[in-house]
Each structure stands twice: as structure tokens, then as C-alpha cells.
Write an enzyme that holds these catalytic residues in place. Structure first.
Site: not given
Ligand code: DON
Length: 567
Positions: A376, A394, A418
Site C-alpha cells: 500500500t 493500495t 481483506d
Molecule cells: O486495506 C488494507 O488494510 C490492506 N489492503 C492494506 C494492505 C497494505 O497495507 C499492504 N502493505 N504493505
């Protein structure tokens, strides 16, 4: 009598102000970039530069948001995107606040059990790799909605430098070279044909993005509907279906970004403004901060045994609630106000003792009344007018689903992971969900993204956020505490070693080799499980701090290629 009164007032003035005598002094030599007017801090210098140029031209933070977001889609393809989604929180120059949700949503053909086999077990990889993992992208809708409401420069002026960047290409950094190497195998698995990134790219090579330049050019000329109803939409749907996906033209045509009211709360004289559901970020951050507020963190000291204990125990309790209560507010009733109510949180923390770790198995979600039933990226922008934004965007994992649409030039997200594929079964971040975050057509999957703005004395103090999956919330938390409790500069605050607890698994993650051995030993003796093995990245925090003299200090996380640029 008068003397006693003066003495009492004297004592009261010290005890009321919990930060008073023991706070360390700010080390001015440790500041990041300082500018007079305006600033962009993002994951790539190319994007920060394009955003700053827009600000210099007289554009506002919202114009720069559109430019920076789309420049990241070019310069930072592992997370920057038009095939994903995100959230923005803003505070305008007059102090008005708001947020926009351009989170992906489940396709119309999605079903609750779509990632389960006949025996009801989760099919490994189905929600993470390839076309079935993809949620309906929201980014293009998001930037256009922001521009429509607040933008001042013409779209063409904002997008031309982005298209030019895609044509000219972007230089590969050392970190990017390593990242590309790591993902060759999943790229080959997810794609039928070879893709642009399946080449032995080396540091200082230039990758050009002609297909993405064409797509961006069409979006520049035809507007948001190009992506959702136009030629791009048709080509995207064909690509998805050719690859076994379920996205339809109707899915794209129906997508809308949504304006949301942020979560706001007070912490020791600060006003914190953060993202509301379908992100869990704001509520979870509020719970943790309000649970730690009664403790004198600055007196305990940064990353000391007592500070780590208090923060860990608050995190444990907040993440237990996250798992149970939080989901898309358009589908489930999220008891947001109750979850951040003072009495409720006081009661939640009442089982904590410095003598012994609480066990996660003894902590369930608290009882509130419900009326019914890994890559992200974050950027922060402040303009010369005083508008501030915090945006986290993201495609979920690094390079999302790894499925790359060569025709249109971008990666598709794997945001469907998610959702909670099955109650109690952890997703890729080890997060466990329940009914509130189960899959349903057009529902938005729960996020941890926590774009956050902080006010002090009614004025803008900070814009901050980070990637990092489940660790996002705790990284934002620690960064705000680092500045407020431990008097760090913005740059020190984002670089400082971080730790993380998320209820389950019942373990504290520490950045390796960054914490004192004695502290970790003491924690173990108190019953805490420690994990220092995990990859060192717990977020890449970017932030902007308004200094007392009105100048802006950038904090660009040393863990990435993050860069602050301003003027
Ligand atoms: O929305 C979320 O919480 C996740 N899809 C975020 C993913 C994320 O931060 C990956 N990064 N390192």
C-alpha cells in the site's frame, strides 16, 4: 489561605498538563526537509515532484492529490495504482474536515463462500493471486470525485505530467530491483503471458510505460467514465474474463466513490481526524489512543518496557473489537460511537496490569449494543493555502493479485483477501474476521488504512499515514505518539523503531535489532511472546508536521524510497 490557594493552583497547573516537566527537548538537528509554503511526501521522488509542481503552479492540495496519486500509479507500480483503491482524509484551510472512500468493492457475482472448497475450507491463494482475487477498482473514481469537489486546475494540466512520466519512464531504484526479483515467480503464476516486469530489471534501468500512458491519456481526455464505461472499461472486463475473473461491465459502471464523515476524537489536547469504516483505521486508532491516554507515556519513555506494555494491551483489546464489529457500514451496523466511548474503553482496560501480560485468549470483543445485526502507499500534502490531505492507496499485496493487464498497463488488486473468507480463518495479514466483514456483492472489504490529520489548538499540526496491512494502525499511532509524547521531529518520528500487536496471533512483532535486549527479556518474563524474525518493514510512514513558526517539516520513512519535496 491565599498562600495555600496559590500553592494548590501551582500544583494543579503541573498535574493538569501531563506533558509538562519531563518531556525531552526536540532535537532540532534531526528535522527532515523544512519548507515555507507547501509540501508533498510520498513513496517516490517522481510523484512528490509532480505533486509539488502542481502546488507551485497555484494548484491546491486536492489538485496535487490527483497528480500525486496518478504519478504513483506510474512510478510505484507495486502499490500506486489505478487498479486498486484508497481513502483520503482532509482538513481544508478553514478547518472543515471530510473523507472520501474509493475502496474497491466485491463484484456483483461475488458470494460469501467464493473462496471455500466443497468441504468448506479456504482454497489457498484464491483470494490473493489472479483474477478471482480482484475487487472493483475505485482509484479513478476517487481522484475525479476529489477534483470535482475541490479542484481548481484543469484536468489536462494535472494529468499531462503524469502521461509524460509514463512515456519517458521511471528509473529503477535499488529497493525496487530487489522487490521485482522477489516477485518473478508469482508474476509467472498469475499471468498467461510474459509481462513488462518479468525482465531482469536492474537499479538505474529506466522502465517505460507506453500502455499505461495511453490509458492515462484516454482518461485525461474522456474523464472518469473512460475507466468505468468507456473503451478502457470494455478492454479491462474482457481481460478479466479471459483470465477467469468475474468482473463485468455492470460492475464498473455501478462503481461510485463515497464521501464519508471521518472519525474524530481528542487525545491529550490534540484533535485526531482519521478514516471511518469501511476502514477500521479511525475507530481502532481512537480506541487505542483513548485507552493509553490515562498513562504517562512520556514519563515511561519511548519504547521502554512500560510504554510497550500499555500500548500492546490497548492494541490487543482494540483489534479484538475490530475483528468482530467492523465492516462496510453500508452493509452492517458498525457501533462506532459506542466503541470509542470513554466508559467503554475504561472498562476494556480495567483488566490490564503491569505485573503480567493479558492473554489474547482471555480477551474477546467487548460488549456494545448493536441495533441490528503488503503493498500500500501513503502520501501527505499541505498546500500554501493551508489545506491538508492524508491519502492511503493500495492494491493490497505488493503488486496486488500479480495479474497485470499488459493491454492497459496496470496491475489489478487482490483486495478481496481483506474480506473474511471464513470466520476465524486469518487473511494474509493474520487478521481474523467475522460476519461483519463477510463477502457480499457490492460490499466493501474492511481496511486498516489510517490516513490521519491532527489538529492542535484548532490549527493543523500533522498529516500522516502508512502502508503495512494490519500494522498500519499501530504505526500511525506510534508516529503521532512519537511527536506528541516523546517530542520527536517528524523525521525522527517516522524513522523510530516500531512494534505491533493485533490480538491474534498473541505475539508482539518488533523490528529486528532495534529494541533493547533487556526490555524484550523483561517482556518475556511478564508473559509476552516476542517475534523479531519478521521482515523489518512495519509500515513506511510519511508525514508532514507544521512547526511553531508555521514552516512545514517532512518525514519520509527511511525504510523505503520515500521522499519529501516542497518549496
Ligand atoms: O486495506 C488494507 O488494510 C490492506 N489492503 C492494506 C494492505 C497494505 O497495507 C499492504 N502493505 N504493505
Amino acid at each position: 489561605m491565599k498562600k495555600t490557594l496559590i500553592l494548590l493552583l501551582f500544583i494543579a497547573s503541573f498535574s493538569a498538563c501531563k506533558q509538562a516537566p519531563t518531556k525531552p527537548k526536540v532535537d532540532e538537528s534531526k528535522r527532515g526537509l523544512i519548507v515555507d509554503n507547501a509540501m508533498v511526501v510520498s513513496a517516490r521522488a517522481e510523484a512528490s515532484k509532480i505533486g509539488t509542481e502542481i502546488l507551485k503552479k497555484g494548484g491546491n492540495a486536492f489538485d496535487a492529490m490527483m497528480a500525486t496519486e496518478l504519478a504513483l500509479a506510474v512510478a510505484y507500480p507495486s502499490a500506486g495504482n489505478i487498479g486498486g483503491g484508497g481513502f483520503m482524509v482532509y482538513r481544508d484551510k478553514d478547518g472543515n474536515i471530510g473523507g472520501i472512500d474509493y475502496r474497491e468493492k466485491a463484484p456483483l457475482a461475488a458470494t460469501k463462500d467464493m473462496y471455500l472448497d466443497e468441504e468448506g475450507n479456504v482454497i489457498p491463494g484464491k483470494s490473493t493471486l489472479g483474477a478471482m482475487a480482484v475487487g472493483i477498482p475505485g482509484t479513478v473514481a476517487g481522484v475525479f470525485a476529489v477534483h470535482e469537489k475541490f479542484g481548481t486546475l484543469p484536468i489536462k494540466e494535472i494529468l499531462e505530467p503524469v502521461v509524460a512520466l509514463a512515456r519517458k519512464g521511471v528509473v529503477v531504484t535499488k529497493k525496487q530491483e530487489a522487490r521485482l526479483k522477489r516477485f518473478q515467480e508469482p508474476f509467472a503464476k498469475a499471468n498467461k503471458d510474459s509481462i513488462l516486469f518479468m525482465k531482469n530489471w536492474k537499479e538505474n534501468d529506466t522502465i517505460k510505460y507506453p500502455a499505461l500512458a495511453e490509458t492515462m491519456q484516454r482518461i485525461m481526455e474522456n474523464g472518469r467514465d473512460e475507466f468505468y464505461k468507456g473503451e478502457t472499461a470494455k478492454r479491462l472486463v474482457k481481460f478479466m474474463q479471459d483470465n477467469g475473473g468475474i468482473m463485468t461491465e455492470e460492475d464498473l459502471a455501478k462503481y461510485e466513490a463515497k464521501w464519508r464523515t471521518p472519525v474524530t476524537f481528542e487525545y491529550d489536547g490534540l484533535k485526531i481526524i482519521s478514516m471511518s469504516p469501511p476502514s477500521s483505521g479511525g475507530i481502532c486508532l481512537a480506541q487505542i489512543m483513548k485507552m493509553v491516554e490515562p498513562y504517562d507515556l512520556h514519563e515511561y519513555g519511548h519504547n521502554t518496557l512500560k510504554s510497550i506494555q500499555v500500548i500492546t494491551e490497548a492494541e490487543r483489546r482494540a483489534y479484538a473489537d475490530r475483528s468482530y464489529y467492523l465492516g462496510d457500514p453500508d452493509f452492517v451496523n458498525v457501533p462506532g460511537d459506542d466503541l470509542i466511548a470513554d466508559d467503554y474503553l475504561k472498562d476494556r482496560m480495567s483488566s490490564f496490569s503491569f505485573e503480567k501480560a493479558t492473554k489474547s485468549s482471555d480477551v474477546s470483543h467487548g460488549k456494545v449494543q448493536v441495533v441490528e445485526s503488503n503493498e500500500t502507499t501513503h502520501y501527505s500534502i499541505v498546500d500554501k493555502f493551508g489545506n491538508a490531505i492524508a491519502v492511503t492507496t493500495t492494491i493490497n499485496a505488493t503488486y496486488g493479485s500479480k495479474l497485470y493487464c499488459s493491454d492497459l498497463g496496470f496491475f489489478l488488486n487482490n483486495e478481496m483477501d481483506d474480506f473474511s473468507s471464513k470466520p476465524g480463518v486469518p487473511n494474509m495479514f493474520g487478521l481474523i474476521g467475522a460476519e461483519a466483514n463477510s463477502i457480499a456483492p457490492e460490499k466493501r472489504m474492511l481496511s486498516s488504512m489510517t490516513p490521519t490529520i491532527v489538529e492542535k489548538d484548532g490549527k493543523l499540526l500533522m498529516s500522516v499515514g502508512t502502508p503495512g496491512g494490519s500494522t498500519i494502525i499501530t504505526s500511525v499511532l506510534q508516529t503521532v505518539l512519537n511527536v506528541h509524547e516523546y517530542n520527536m521531529t517528524m523525521q525522527q518520528a517516522v524513522n523510530a523503531p516500531r512494534f505491533h500487536h493485533q490480538w491474534l496471533p498473541d505475539v508482539i512483532l518488533f523490528e529486528p535489532n532495534s529494541f533493547e535486549r533487556a526490555t524484550l527479556d523483561s517482556l518475556q518474563q511478564l508473559g509476552y511472546q516476542i517475534n523479531e524474525d519478521r521482515a523489518p518493514v512495519i509500515g513506511k510512514v510519511d508525514g508532514i508536521l507544521v512547526l511553531d513558526n508555521g514552516k512545514l517539516e517532512g518525514g519520509a520513512d527511511k525504510r523505503g524510497d520515500d521522499t519529501a519535496i516542497g518549496y
